[in-house]
Design a protein around this motif. Sequence first.
Motif, PDB file in Angstrom:
ATOM      1  N   TYR A  52       0.817  -1.217   0.000  1.00  0.00           N
ATOM      2  CA  TYR A  52       0.000   0.000   0.000  1.00  0.00           C
ATOM      3  C   TYR A  52       0.850   1.267   0.000  1.00  0.00           C
ATOM      4  CZ  TYR A  52      -3.732  -3.278   1.009  1.00  0.00           C
ATOM      5  OH  TYR A  52      -4.615  -4.324   0.926  1.00  0.00           O
ATOM      6  N   SER A  53       2.169   1.114  -0.059  1.00  0.00           N
ATOM      7  CA  SER A  53       3.076   2.262  -0.030  1.00  0.00           C
ATOM      8  C   SER A  53       3.195   2.903  -1.417  1.00  0.00           C
ATOM      9  CB  SER A  53       4.460   1.818   0.449  1.00  0.00           C
ATOM     10  OG  SER A  53       5.428   2.796   0.172  1.00  0.00           O
ATOM     11  N   LEU A  54       2.895   4.184  -1.492  1.00  0.00           N
ATOM     12  CA  LEU A  54       3.046   4.894  -2.766  1.00  0.00           C
ATOM     13  C   LEU A  54       4.521   4.990  -3.137  1.00  0.00           C
ATOM     14  CD1 LEU A  54       1.417   6.307  -4.979  1.00  0.00           C
ATOM     15  CD2 LEU A  54       1.741   8.455  -3.743  1.00  0.00           C
ATOM     16  N   LYS A  55       5.387   5.028  -2.136  1.00  0.00           N
ATOM     17  CA  LYS A  55       6.823   5.115  -2.394  1.00  0.00           C
ATOM     18  C   LYS A  55       7.314   3.885  -3.153  1.00  0.00           C
ATOM     19  CE  LYS A  55      10.974   6.904  -1.887  1.00  0.00           C
ATOM     20  NZ  LYS A  55      11.849   5.850  -2.451  1.00  0.00           N
ATOM     21  N   MET A  56       6.786   2.723  -2.825  1.00  0.00           N
ATOM     22  CA  MET A  56       7.191   1.522  -3.544  1.00  0.00           C
ATOM     23  C   MET A  56       6.802   1.626  -5.007  1.00  0.00           C
ATOM     24  SD  MET A  56       6.355  -2.521  -2.834  1.00  0.00           S
ATOM     25  CE  MET A  56       4.763  -2.626  -3.666  1.00  0.00           C
ATOM     26  N   GLN A  57       5.595   2.108  -5.296  1.00  0.00           N
ATOM     27  CA  GLN A  57       5.166   2.266  -6.677  1.00  0.00           C
ATOM     28  C   GLN A  57       5.992   3.319  -7.398  1.00  0.00           C
ATOM     29  OE1 GLN A  57       3.373  -0.004  -7.797  1.00  0.00           O
ATOM     30  NE2 GLN A  57       2.618  -0.836  -5.866  1.00  0.00           N
ATOM     31  N   GLU A  58       6.376   4.383  -6.705  1.00  0.00           N
ATOM     32  CA  GLU A  58       7.240   5.412  -7.290  1.00  0.00           C
ATOM     33  C   GLU A  58       8.591   4.814  -7.679  1.00  0.00           C
ATOM     34  OE1 GLU A  58       7.407   8.294  -4.194  1.00  0.00           O
ATOM     35  OE2 GLU A  58       5.642   9.397  -4.898  1.00  0.00           O
ATOM     36  N   ASP A  59       9.156   3.995  -6.798  1.00  0.00           N
ATOM     37  CA  ASP A  59      10.458   3.375  -7.070  1.00  0.00           C
ATOM     38  C   ASP A  59      10.373   2.425  -8.259  1.00  0.00           C
ATOM     39  OD1 ASP A  59      11.648   4.746  -5.003  1.00  0.00           O
ATOM     40  OD2 ASP A  59      11.485   3.099  -3.562  1.00  0.00           O
ATOM     41  N   ILE A  60       9.294   1.659  -8.324  1.00  0.00           N
ATOM     42  CA  ILE A  60       9.113   0.723  -9.437  1.00  0.00           C
ATOM     43  C   ILE A  60       8.958   1.487 -10.750  1.00  0.00           C
ATOM     44  CG2 ILE A  60       7.547  -0.977 -10.447  1.00  0.00           C
ATOM     45  CD1 ILE A  60       6.969  -1.919  -7.547  1.00  0.00           C
ATOM     46  N   MET A  61       8.168   2.553 -10.727  1.00  0.00           N
ATOM     47  CA  MET A  61       7.954   3.327 -11.943  1.00  0.00           C
ATOM     48  C   MET A  61       9.253   3.972 -12.418  1.00  0.00           C
ATOM     49  SD  MET A  61       5.085   6.250 -12.819  1.00  0.00           S
ATOM     50  CE  MET A  61       5.945   7.643 -12.072  1.00  0.00           C
ATOM     51  N   ALA A  62      10.033   4.493 -11.485  1.00  0.00           N
ATOM     52  CA  ALA A  62      11.304   5.126 -11.852  1.00  0.00           C
ATOM     53  C   ALA A  62      12.242   4.120 -12.518  1.00  0.00           C
ATOM     54  CB  ALA A  62      11.966   5.725 -10.615  1.00  0.00           C
ATOM     55  N   ALA A  63      12.296   2.915 -11.971  1.00  0.00           N
ATOM     56  CA  ALA A  63      13.165   1.885 -12.545  1.00  0.00           C
ATOM     57  C   ALA A  63      12.690   1.472 -13.930  1.00  0.00           C
ATOM     58  CB  ALA A  63      13.219   0.677 -11.614  1.00  0.00           C
ATOM     59  N   GLN A  64      11.379   1.333 -14.088  1.00  0.00           N
ATOM     60  CA  GLN A  64      10.840   0.954 -15.398  1.00  0.00           C
ATOM     61  C   GLN A  64      11.078   2.058 -16.427  1.00  0.00           C
ATOM     62  OE1 GLN A  64       8.942  -2.159 -16.079  1.00  0.00           O
ATOM     63  NE2 GLN A  64       9.651  -1.464 -18.095  1.00  0.00           N
ATOM     64  N   LEU A  65      10.887   3.302 -16.006  1.00  0.00           N
ATOM     65  CA  LEU A  65      11.118   4.428 -16.911  1.00  0.00           C
ATOM     66  C   LEU A  65      12.573   4.481 -17.363  1.00  0.00           C
ATOM     67  CD1 LEU A  65       8.917   7.172 -15.216  1.00  0.00           C
ATOM     68  CD2 LEU A  65       8.605   6.251 -17.518  1.00  0.00           C
ATOM     69  N   ASN A  66      13.489   4.121 -16.465  1.00  0.00           N
ATOM     70  CA  ASN A  66      14.900   4.093 -16.842  1.00  0.00           C
ATOM     71  C   ASN A  66      15.127   3.106 -17.980  1.00  0.00           C
ATOM     72  OD1 ASN A  66      15.790   6.008 -15.023  1.00  0.00           O
ATOM     73  ND2 ASN A  66      16.288   4.526 -13.428  1.00  0.00           N
ATOM     74  N   HIS A  67      14.540   1.923 -17.866  1.00  0.00           N
ATOM     75  CA  HIS A  67      14.688   0.926 -18.923  1.00  0.00           C
ATOM     76  C   HIS A  67      14.048   1.411 -20.223  1.00  0.00           C
ATOM     77  CE1 HIS A  67      16.599  -2.479 -16.984  1.00  0.00           C
ATOM     78  NE2 HIS A  67      15.849  -2.283 -15.918  1.00  0.00           N
ATOM     79  N   ASP A  68      12.872   2.031 -20.103  1.00  0.00           N
ATOM     80  CA  ASP A  68      12.187   2.544 -21.286  1.00  0.00           C
ATOM     81  C   ASP A  68      13.047   3.567 -22.021  1.00  0.00           C
ATOM     82  OD1 ASP A  68       9.898   1.031 -20.938  1.00  0.00           O
ATOM     83  OD2 ASP A  68       8.798   2.582 -19.886  1.00  0.00           O
ATOM     84  N   ALA A  69      13.599   4.501 -21.254  1.00  0.00           N
ATOM     85  CA  ALA A  69      14.329   5.617 -21.852  1.00  0.00           C
ATOM     86  C   ALA A  69      15.698   5.210 -22.382  1.00  0.00           C
ATOM     87  CB  ALA A  69      14.482   6.738 -20.825  1.00  0.00           C
ATOM     88  N   GLU A  70      16.415   4.393 -21.623  1.00  0.00           N
ATOM     89  CA  GLU A  70      17.790   4.064 -21.975  1.00  0.00           C
ATOM     90  C   GLU A  70      17.908   3.267 -23.273  1.00  0.00           C
ATOM     91  OE1 GLU A  70      19.276   2.053 -18.571  1.00  0.00           O
ATOM     92  OE2 GLU A  70      19.461   3.876 -17.361  1.00  0.00           O
ATOM     93  N   SER A  71      16.892   2.452 -23.564  1.00  0.00           N
ATOM     94  CA  SER A  71      17.008   1.577 -24.736  1.00  0.00           C
ATOM     95  C   SER A  71      16.071   1.954 -25.875  1.00  0.00           C
ATOM     96  CB  SER A  71      16.732   0.122 -24.314  1.00  0.00           C
ATOM     97  OG  SER A  71      15.422  -0.002 -23.781  1.00  0.00           O
ATOM     98  N   ARG A  72      15.343   3.067 -25.726  1.00  0.00           N
ATOM     99  CA  ARG A  72      14.396   3.447 -26.780  1.00  0.00           C
ATOM    100  C   ARG A  72      15.121   3.690 -28.107  1.00  0.00           C
ATOM    101  NH1 ARG A  72      12.350   8.165 -24.989  1.00  0.00           N
ATOM    102  NH2 ARG A  72      10.902   7.086 -23.587  1.00  0.00           N
ATOM    103  N   GLY A  73      14.708   2.977 -29.144  1.00  0.00           N
ATOM    104  CA  GLY A  73      15.292   3.168 -30.463  1.00  0.00           C
ATOM    105  C   GLY A  73      16.602   2.451 -30.694  1.00  0.00           C
ATOM    106  N   VAL A  74      17.115   1.783 -29.658  1.00  0.00           N
ATOM    107  CA  VAL A  74      18.418   1.116 -29.784  1.00  0.00           C
ATOM    108  C   VAL A  74      18.291  -0.237 -30.474  1.00  0.00           C
ATOM    109  CG1 VAL A  74      20.378   0.158 -28.505  1.00  0.00           C
ATOM    110  CG2 VAL A  74      19.304   2.308 -27.740  1.00  0.00           C
ATOM    111  N   TYR A  75      17.234  -0.961 -30.175  1.00  0.00           N
ATOM    112  CA  TYR A  75      17.057  -2.321 -30.701  1.00  0.00           C
ATOM    113  C   TYR A  75      15.849  -2.384 -31.638  1.00  0.00           C
ATOM    114  CZ  TYR A  75      19.996  -3.169 -26.629  1.00  0.00           C
ATOM    115  OH  TYR A  75      21.004  -3.115 -25.697  1.00  0.00           O
ATOM    116  N   PRO A  76      15.888  -3.254 -32.637  1.00  0.00           N
ATOM    117  CA  PRO A  76      14.751  -3.354 -33.557  1.00  0.00           C
ATOM    118  C   PRO A  76      13.510  -3.941 -32.901  1.00  0.00           C
ATOM    119  CG  PRO A  76      16.390  -5.028 -34.048  1.00  0.00           C
ATOM    120  CD  PRO A  76      17.027  -4.100 -33.060  1.00  0.00           C
TER     121      PRO A  76
END
Length: 203
Positions: free
Chosen positions: A63-87
Amino acid sequence: MGNQSSLTKSPHRIYVVGPSSTGKTTLCDRLAEVLHLDRGTTYISEVARKVIAAKKYTRKDVYSLKMQEDIMAAQLNHDAESRGVYPLQVFDRSSLDPLVYAKLTGVDEADGAKRMEELETDPRLQEELVAYRGNNVTFVLLTPVQGWLVDDGTRHMQDQERTRDIFKETLSRLEIPFVEIGEDEKDSEARVALVLNAAGINS
């Protein structure tokens, strides 16, 4: 990296989302095998579980919003770092999942909506939403299947149908097209074929 299948659209990303224990990881693993994807680069396995382990979150933190914030930040990192790099990439879950669970775990409907809105204002997420709406992204929503529910001691296991409904509401509200796979299609190979067809991929 192995030879990847040909695409009608490139680069392309597939995000598999839905409630716990609906077969997301099983489907993603099979997609990675069929499409010759490498874990960590072209196949991004569940980020949330890694965050939960690294930060020692437990079921009491669901029920912690902080946990969801941490998960979202980590997922966003993966989204951003590899966008357009792989087919082609396959993601087990997405940056939208924390929004859904933030709403699901609110004390009531109003509180859940407020929690979701708080996460949704993140500028990085707003940037990612533009990408999610693109023609080179396929969202696959898996819905609850009787007999597949497995309690791992950490995940939120209640309200499977409500979780599915929030995913559908969120994807629709954010104008992100998605393909829904559920109880009527349990066969692994048929599920893979449905995803490949939705993504316009020739395996």
